[in-house]
Write a protein that holds these residues in place. Structure first.
Motif, PDB file in Angstrom:
ATOM      1  N   ALA A  50       0.853  -1.199   0.000  1.00  0.00           N
ATOM      2  CA  ALA A  50       0.000   0.000   0.000  1.00  0.00           C
ATOM      3  C   ALA A  50       0.882   1.241   0.000  1.00  0.00           C
ATOM      4  N   GLU A  51       0.625   2.144  -0.938  1.00  0.00           N
ATOM      5  CA  GLU A  51       1.362   3.401  -1.009  1.00  0.00           C
ATOM      6  C   GLU A  51       0.680   4.470  -0.152  1.00  0.00           C
ATOM      7  N   HIS A  52       1.462   5.481   0.222  1.00  0.00           N
ATOM      8  CA  HIS A  52       0.956   6.693   0.892  1.00  0.00           C
ATOM      9  C   HIS A  52       0.221   6.380   2.196  1.00  0.00           C
ATOM     10  N   VAL A  53       0.786   5.491   2.992  1.00  0.00           N
ATOM     11  CA  VAL A  53       0.239   5.241   4.327  1.00  0.00           C
ATOM     12  C   VAL A  53       0.712   6.376   5.230  1.00  0.00           C
ATOM     13  N   GLU A  54      -0.209   7.202   5.689  1.00  0.00           N
ATOM     14  CA  GLU A  54       0.190   8.422   6.384  1.00  0.00           C
ATOM     15  C   GLU A  54      -0.374   8.555   7.785  1.00  0.00           C
ATOM     16  N   ASN A  55      -1.273   7.656   8.212  1.00  0.00           N
ATOM     17  CA  ASN A  55      -1.774   7.751   9.581  1.00  0.00           C
ATOM     18  C   ASN A  55      -2.071   6.352  10.124  1.00  0.00           C
ATOM     19  N   PRO A  56      -2.132   6.225  11.447  1.00  0.00           N
ATOM     20  CA  PRO A  56      -2.324   4.910  12.061  1.00  0.00           C
ATOM     21  C   PRO A  56      -3.634   4.236  11.669  1.00  0.00           C
ATOM     22  N   GLU A  57      -4.695   5.022  11.452  1.00  0.00           N
ATOM     23  CA  GLU A  57      -5.971   4.420  11.087  1.00  0.00           C
ATOM     24  C   GLU A  57      -5.860   3.677   9.761  1.00  0.00           C
ATOM     25  N   GLY A  73       3.537  -1.817   3.532  1.00  0.00           N
ATOM     26  CA  GLY A  73       3.115  -0.443   3.311  1.00  0.00           C
ATOM     27  C   GLY A  73       4.302   0.486   3.158  1.00  0.00           C
ATOM     28  N   GLN A  74       4.022   1.645   2.568  1.00  0.00           N
ATOM     29  CA  GLN A  74       5.032   2.669   2.327  1.00  0.00           C
ATOM     30  C   GLN A  74       4.387   4.029   2.546  1.00  0.00           C
ATOM     31  N   GLY A  75       5.077   4.921   3.216  1.00  0.00           N
ATOM     32  CA  GLY A  75       4.503   6.244   3.409  1.00  0.00           C
ATOM     33  C   GLY A  75       5.179   6.993   4.533  1.00  0.00           C
ATOM     34  N   TRP A  76       4.770   8.237   4.698  1.00  0.00           N
ATOM     35  CA  TRP A  76       5.411   9.113   5.666  1.00  0.00           C
ATOM     36  C   TRP A  76       5.079   8.756   7.112  1.00  0.00           C
ATOM     37  N   LEU A  77       4.097   7.878   7.334  1.00  0.00           N
ATOM     38  CA  LEU A  77       3.876   7.389   8.691  1.00  0.00           C
ATOM     39  C   LEU A  77       5.124   6.667   9.187  1.00  0.00           C
ATOM     40  N   PHE A  78       5.815   6.009   8.295  1.00  0.00           N
ATOM     41  CA  PHE A  78       7.004   5.246   8.668  1.00  0.00           C
ATOM     42  C   PHE A  78       8.282   6.060   8.491  1.00  0.00           C
ATOM     43  N   SER A  79       8.387   6.748   7.365  1.00  0.00           N
ATOM     44  CA  SER A  79       9.611   7.500   7.106  1.00  0.00           C
ATOM     45  C   SER A  79       9.461   8.319   5.834  1.00  0.00           C
ATOM     46  N   LYS A  80      10.075   9.497   5.836  1.00  0.00           N
ATOM     47  CA  LYS A  80      10.234  10.236   4.594  1.00  0.00           C
ATOM     48  C   LYS A  80      11.494   9.710   3.893  1.00  0.00           C
ATOM     49  N   GLY A  81      11.739  10.233   2.706  1.00  0.00           N
ATOM     50  CA  GLY A  81      12.881   9.753   1.945  1.00  0.00           C
ATOM     51  C   GLY A  81      14.203  10.033   2.638  1.00  0.00           C
ATOM     52  N   MET A  82      15.153   9.110   2.499  1.00  0.00           N
ATOM     53  CA  MET A  82      16.475   9.241   3.102  1.00  0.00           C
ATOM     54  C   MET A  82      17.521   9.461   2.016  1.00  0.00           C
ATOM     55  N   GLY A  83      18.581  10.176   2.369  1.00  0.00           N
ATOM     56  CA  GLY A  83      19.630  10.483   1.405  1.00  0.00           C
ATOM     57  C   GLY A  83      20.519   9.303   1.073  1.00  0.00           C
ATOM     58  N   ARG A  84      20.606   8.304   1.971  1.00  0.00           N
ATOM     59  CA  ARG A  84      21.415   7.106   1.729  1.00  0.00           C
ATOM     60  C   ARG A  84      20.599   5.880   2.111  1.00  0.00           C
ATOM     61  N   PRO A  85      20.798   4.757   1.419  1.00  0.00           N
ATOM     62  CA  PRO A  85      20.039   3.549   1.775  1.00  0.00           C
ATOM     63  C   PRO A  85      20.518   2.972   3.105  1.00  0.00           C
ATOM     64  N   GLN A  86      19.610   2.832   4.049  1.00  0.00           N
ATOM     65  CA  GLN A  86      19.919   2.214   5.337  1.00  0.00           C
ATOM     66  C   GLN A  86      18.660   1.555   5.870  1.00  0.00           C
TER      67      GLN A  86
END
Length: 567
Positions: free
Chosen positions: A510-517, A530-543
């Protein structure tokens, strides 16, 4: 054989139904397969209006076609749709002839299979005007100058028309009057650009239209559109601003002409005729708004200069290290463990949407995709062994033999990337040969590189892809996720897509997961990742970036705990 019988035999050899229509559009005679095509007998048809036998979208078109016939005039056969008495739609080819000095028109109908009529599929039709949708018109415009294909003479130029006051006019109309206005406008464009003529017409935005037709028709179309206001009794005329681009005047190969026309088409759809003027230069003094801007070499040169400048800037960005990568994690919705990172490109720090569109139009999207792939592979050389990266591949690149051969050469040379490099197929362009795409993507999978279908659910092509191609993962488009907690309909769609993924044995993301609900709903529906800003915004290096979901019990006020590797 009597002469009348002989003529009747000739007529039925070429048509299924013969009619005579008077100046008011009323049938005065009918003979032939009337019951089969209309559900009425010959006698029942006499006295009926011809328009009543047609589907609503074709009534205005047929009226215009018949009105345009002069003495001894024969119309170009056109596919139209009859409305049968039982509700069925019967596709026929209409032909008409007006004899010298006669008020009566001779009209014939010949039934044809819908697949042979050349009519667009329903998904490609704008419902208000019956014209092509923007995407369908762009495909048709591009196909008209495809290298190696015969060039339809009726598509020698592209006329772009903007009705600046159309939105204001429509706001004062009743729903019925508004529908009639849009139908009549669509009929004008279809008269000059439609199946049977070799030309094509489309609605590109609310008040912007396009026609691929001979340059000589531009002024006629403009006059006919302006006349609609008077015919319908509108309070003000429709202000038509038109530009015609003649691709023959560019002095370029057909491939480059196609790219440049699509470039102009996108600019016009976004910003109107002003954008086209910027491409080709303002009309000369005394030139009408419907001027033929593509006729002179100076205009063509201005257009080409703009496109070439865009191409040069794009290539400069690619070669000047102005493309950068960021990495966004995809996590397991049950455990919070990161599964992999999507590689996202940025041009001069900005999102690449418009750049990608331009790259496709100007034929350099393969260069963009290859650079991103190469940079991602280089990152994996030094990244921790448990890091997996997913790189986007446009459908255009997947459809390129040269690109896919080059990519396969690179992945075969680095067998250590197996299982660590994934590919996401995006629907920014159409893949024409799906069997070939199945083979080349299958070759990547056999090398150990999982394949993901991006933005599933947005366009019709994604359903065609998932039916024809093999994927390991499917990404549900974020527009559905954003609305699923406020709309039962959207939640039902998401649930259906997840059920489809389970049935196909592919993992849903699931894309754009942005809230717990949203996370809780997705978890309850059985979404794996899932993927989205609830978990993390983009990072400059892969980690590695995991999240602690153990305390997720209710959505209110909860935020996940981020656990970065090495902390």
């Amino acid at each position: 054989m009597k002469r009348v019988e002989r003529y009747l035999g000739f007529a039925f050899a070429n048509a299924d139904l013969l009619m005579e229509v008077d100046g008011d559009g009323v049938l005065r005679f009918a003979a032939g397969a009337a019951l089969a095509l209309t559900g009425f007998s010959d006698a029942e048809l006499t006295g009926r209006a011809l328009g009543d036998l047609l589907v609503p979208a074709d009534r205005a078109l047929v009226r215009r076609l018949l009105d345009a016939l002069g003495d001894n005039g024969r119309g170009v056969p056109r596919p139209v749709r009859l409305r049968h008495r039982d509700g069925r739609v019967v596709v026929c080819v209409l032909a008409a002839y007006r004899m010298l000095g006669s008020p009566i028109l001779n009209v014939t109908f010949c039934q044809v299979a819908a697949s042979q009529a050349g009519l667009p599929v329903p998904a490609d039709i704008d419902p208000a005007t019956d014209l092509l949708t923007p995407a369908a018109f762009a495909r048709a415009a591009g196909d008209s100058v495809v290298p190696g294909q015969p060039e339809p003479p009726a598509r020698s130029a592209m006329t772009l028309l903007e009705m600046n006051n159309l939105p204001a006019i429509r706001t004062h109309l009743t729903a019925r009057a508004d529908s009639q206005l849009m139908t009549e406008m669509g009929a004008v464009f279809r008269q000059y650009g439609g199946a049977g003529t070799g030309a094509v017409a489309g609605r590109l935005a609310d008040n912007r239209f396009g026609v691929m037709a001979p340059t000589s028709l531009a002024d006629q179309i403009t006059r006919d559109i302006a006349q609609i206001a008077a015919d319908l009794g509108l309070d003000q005329p429709i202000a038509v601003d038109a530009r015609t681009l003649d691709s023959d005047s560019f002095g370029l190969s057909r491939a480059d002409r196609s790219r440049l026309l699509l470039h102009a088409l996108r600019r016009f759809a976004e910003a109107g005729v002003g954008a086209v003027d910027m491409l080709v230069g303002q009309p000369e003094a005394g030139q009408s708004g419907a001027g033929q801007l593509g006729a002179g070499q100076s205009a063509a040169a201005g257009f080409v200069k703009d496109a070439v400048g865009c191409l040069a800037r794009l290539r400069d960005d690619l070669g000047g290290n102005r493309l950068s990568l960021i990495y966004e994690p995809i996590v397991d919705l049950k455990t919070g463990r990161m599964h992999h990172l999507e590689v996202l490109s940025r041009f001069n720090g900005d999102r690449p949407g418009s750049v990608i569109t331009l790259a496709e139009e100007l034929g350099v999207i393969n260069d963009v995709d290859m650079l991103v792939c190469s940079l991602a592979m280089k990152e994996l050389e030094t990244a921790p062994a448990d890091i997996i990266l997913a790189v986007n591949l446009s459908a255009v690149s997947v459809g390129s033999d040269l690109f896919m051969q080059s990519l396969m050469t690179q992945v075969r040379a680095q067998p250590g990337l197996a299982g660590r490099l994934m590919f996401e197929v995006t629907e920014t362009g159409q893949m024409g040969d799906l069997e070939r795409a199945r083979n080349v993507l299958g070759a990547l999978r056999r090398q150990g590189h999982p394949i993901c279908l991006d933005d599933f659910g947005v366009g019709m092509a994604s359903f065609t892809y998932i039916r024809s191609l093999d994927f390991d993962h499917v990404k549900l488009d974020g527009s559905f996720i954003a609305r699923m907690c406020v709309s039962k309909r959207e939640e039902a769609i998401v649930s259906g897509m997840l059920a489809l993924c389970r049935g196909l044995g592919v993992t849903a993301i699931a894309e754009h997961v942005e809230n717990p609900e949203q996370l809780l709903r997705l978890r309850g529906l059985g979404c794996a990742m899932g993927q989205g800003w609830l978990f993390s915004k983009g990072m400059g290096r892969p980690q590695r970036r995991d999240v602690d979901l153990r305390h997720l019990s209710r959505p209110s006020g909860w935020q996940p705990t981020v656990i970065d590797a090495g902390r």
